[in-house]
Motif scaffolding. Structure first.
Motif, PDB file in Angstrom:
ATOM      1  N   VAL A  63       0.808  -1.223   0.000  1.00  0.00           N
ATOM      2  CA  VAL A  63       0.000   0.000   0.000  1.00  0.00           C
ATOM      3  C   VAL A  63       0.837   1.267   0.000  1.00  0.00           C
ATOM      4  O   VAL A  63       0.286   2.371  -0.069  1.00  0.00           O
ATOM      5  N   LYS A  64       2.148   1.114   0.060  1.00  0.00           N
ATOM      6  CA  LYS A  64       3.016   2.291   0.040  1.00  0.00           C
ATOM      7  C   LYS A  64       2.784   3.108  -1.219  1.00  0.00           C
ATOM      8  O   LYS A  64       2.717   2.561  -2.319  1.00  0.00           O
ATOM      9  N   GLY A  65       2.639   4.403  -1.049  1.00  0.00           N
ATOM     10  CA  GLY A  65       2.422   5.286  -2.184  1.00  0.00           C
ATOM     11  C   GLY A  65       0.962   5.442  -2.565  1.00  0.00           C
ATOM     12  O   GLY A  65       0.611   6.364  -3.304  1.00  0.00           O
ATOM     13  N   ARG A  66       0.090   4.550  -2.098  1.00  0.00           N
ATOM     14  CA  ARG A  66      -1.348   4.654  -2.406  1.00  0.00           C
ATOM     15  C   ARG A  66      -2.158   5.037  -1.188  1.00  0.00           C
ATOM     16  O   ARG A  66      -3.153   5.753  -1.298  1.00  0.00           O
ATOM     17  N   PHE A  67      -1.791   4.527  -0.022  1.00  0.00           N
ATOM     18  CA  PHE A  67      -2.526   4.781   1.213  1.00  0.00           C
ATOM     19  C   PHE A  67      -1.708   5.697   2.117  1.00  0.00           C
ATOM     20  O   PHE A  67      -0.472   5.659   2.116  1.00  0.00           O
ATOM     21  N   ALA A  68      -2.415   6.510   2.888  1.00  0.00           N
ATOM     22  CA  ALA A  68      -1.750   7.388   3.845  1.00  0.00           C
ATOM     23  C   ALA A  68      -2.505   7.353   5.159  1.00  0.00           C
ATOM     24  O   ALA A  68      -3.723   7.561   5.195  1.00  0.00           O
ATOM     25  N   ILE A  69      -1.794   7.082   6.241  1.00  0.00           N
ATOM     26  CA  ILE A  69      -2.399   7.028   7.572  1.00  0.00           C
ATOM     27  C   ILE A  69      -2.033   8.296   8.325  1.00  0.00           C
ATOM     28  O   ILE A  69      -0.925   8.831   8.176  1.00  0.00           O
ATOM     29  N   SER A  70      -2.968   8.784   9.099  1.00  0.00           N
ATOM     30  CA  SER A  70      -2.717   9.977   9.904  1.00  0.00           C
ATOM     31  C   SER A  70      -3.506   9.884  11.199  1.00  0.00           C
ATOM     32  O   SER A  70      -4.476   9.120  11.291  1.00  0.00           O
ATOM     33  N   PHE A  71      -3.083  10.648  12.190  1.00  0.00           N
ATOM     34  CA  PHE A  71      -3.746  10.610  13.492  1.00  0.00           C
ATOM     35  C   PHE A  71      -3.955  12.026  13.973  1.00  0.00           C
ATOM     36  O   PHE A  71      -3.030  12.825  13.977  1.00  0.00           O
ATOM     37  N   ASP A  72      -5.184  12.317  14.363  1.00  0.00           N
ATOM     38  CA  ASP A  72      -5.535  13.625  14.919  1.00  0.00           C
ATOM     39  C   ASP A  72      -5.656  13.466  16.425  1.00  0.00           C
ATOM     40  O   ASP A  72      -6.643  12.904  16.914  1.00  0.00           O
ATOM     41  N   ASN A  73      -4.663  13.930  17.136  1.00  0.00           N
ATOM     42  CA  ASN A  73      -4.653  13.776  18.594  1.00  0.00           C
ATOM     43  C   ASN A  73      -5.821  14.494  19.251  1.00  0.00           C
ATOM     44  O   ASN A  73      -6.378  14.008  20.240  1.00  0.00           O
ATOM     45  N   ALA A  74      -6.189  15.637  18.709  1.00  0.00           N
ATOM     46  CA  ALA A  74      -7.273  16.408  19.321  1.00  0.00           C
ATOM     47  C   ALA A  74      -8.607  15.678  19.228  1.00  0.00           C
ATOM     48  O   ALA A  74      -9.470  15.824  20.098  1.00  0.00           O
ATOM     49  N   LYS A  75      -8.781  14.899  18.174  1.00  0.00           N
ATOM     50  CA  LYS A  75     -10.043  14.186  17.966  1.00  0.00           C
ATOM     51  C   LYS A  75      -9.942  12.705  18.300  1.00  0.00           C
ATOM     52  O   LYS A  75     -10.925  11.977  18.160  1.00  0.00           O
ATOM     53  N   ASN A  76      -8.750  12.244  18.714  1.00  0.00           N
ATOM     54  CA  ASN A  76      -8.549  10.815  18.981  1.00  0.00           C
ATOM     55  C   ASN A  76      -9.016   9.975  17.794  1.00  0.00           C
ATOM     56  O   ASN A  76      -9.682   8.944  17.974  1.00  0.00           O
ATOM     57  N   THR A  77      -8.688  10.427  16.616  1.00  0.00           N
ATOM     58  CA  THR A  77      -9.174   9.777  15.395  1.00  0.00           C
ATOM     59  C   THR A  77      -8.007   9.461  14.468  1.00  0.00           C
ATOM     60  O   THR A  77      -7.144  10.310  14.233  1.00  0.00           O
TER      61      THR A  77
END
Length: 118
Positions: A63-77
């Motif tokens: 999935v490298k280059g196609r998917f991107a993961i991120s985390f929003d600490n303020a929203k715990n999401t």
């Protein structure tokens, strides 16, 4: 920790989707890593990507280059942006949360269906 995943759906080949997974606030401080997995019909559940609360991502090669993961600490999401989707990406997608010092997930979301049509 309760995890609520959303964002799945039907998309055409080449399209994009963004999955979201909100974690309940109770005991969220014990979580170090969140991630996304998927399970296609007749196949084992597979890891796609993880991210630490400090923002360090990890992706499996497929999935490298196609998917991107991120985390929003303020929203715990935690989010998973999926681009260039192909029919072989069709699966139930699960988010997961891992406690500090653990080597595998301790909590799982309910899963969200992603279907990619050709």
């Amino acid at each position: 920790v309760q995890l609520q995943a959303s964002g799945g759906g039907l998309v055409r080949s080449g399209g994009s989707l963004r999955l979201s997974c909100a974690a309940s606030e109770s005991t969220i401080w014990t979580i170090d890593t969140m991630g996304w997995y998927r399970q296609a019909p007749g196949k084992q559940r597979e890891l796609l990507a993880t991210i630490t609360k400090s923002g360090i991502p990890y992706y499996v090669q497929s999935v490298k280059g196609r998917f991107a993961i991120s985390f929003d600490n303020a929203k715990n999401t935690v989010y998973l942006q999926m681009n260039s989707l192909q029919p072989e990406d069709t699966a139930v997608y699960y988010c997961a949360a891992q406690r500090i010092g653990r080597l595998s997930p301790d909590f799982w979301g309910q899963g969200t269906q992603v279907t990619v049509s050709s």
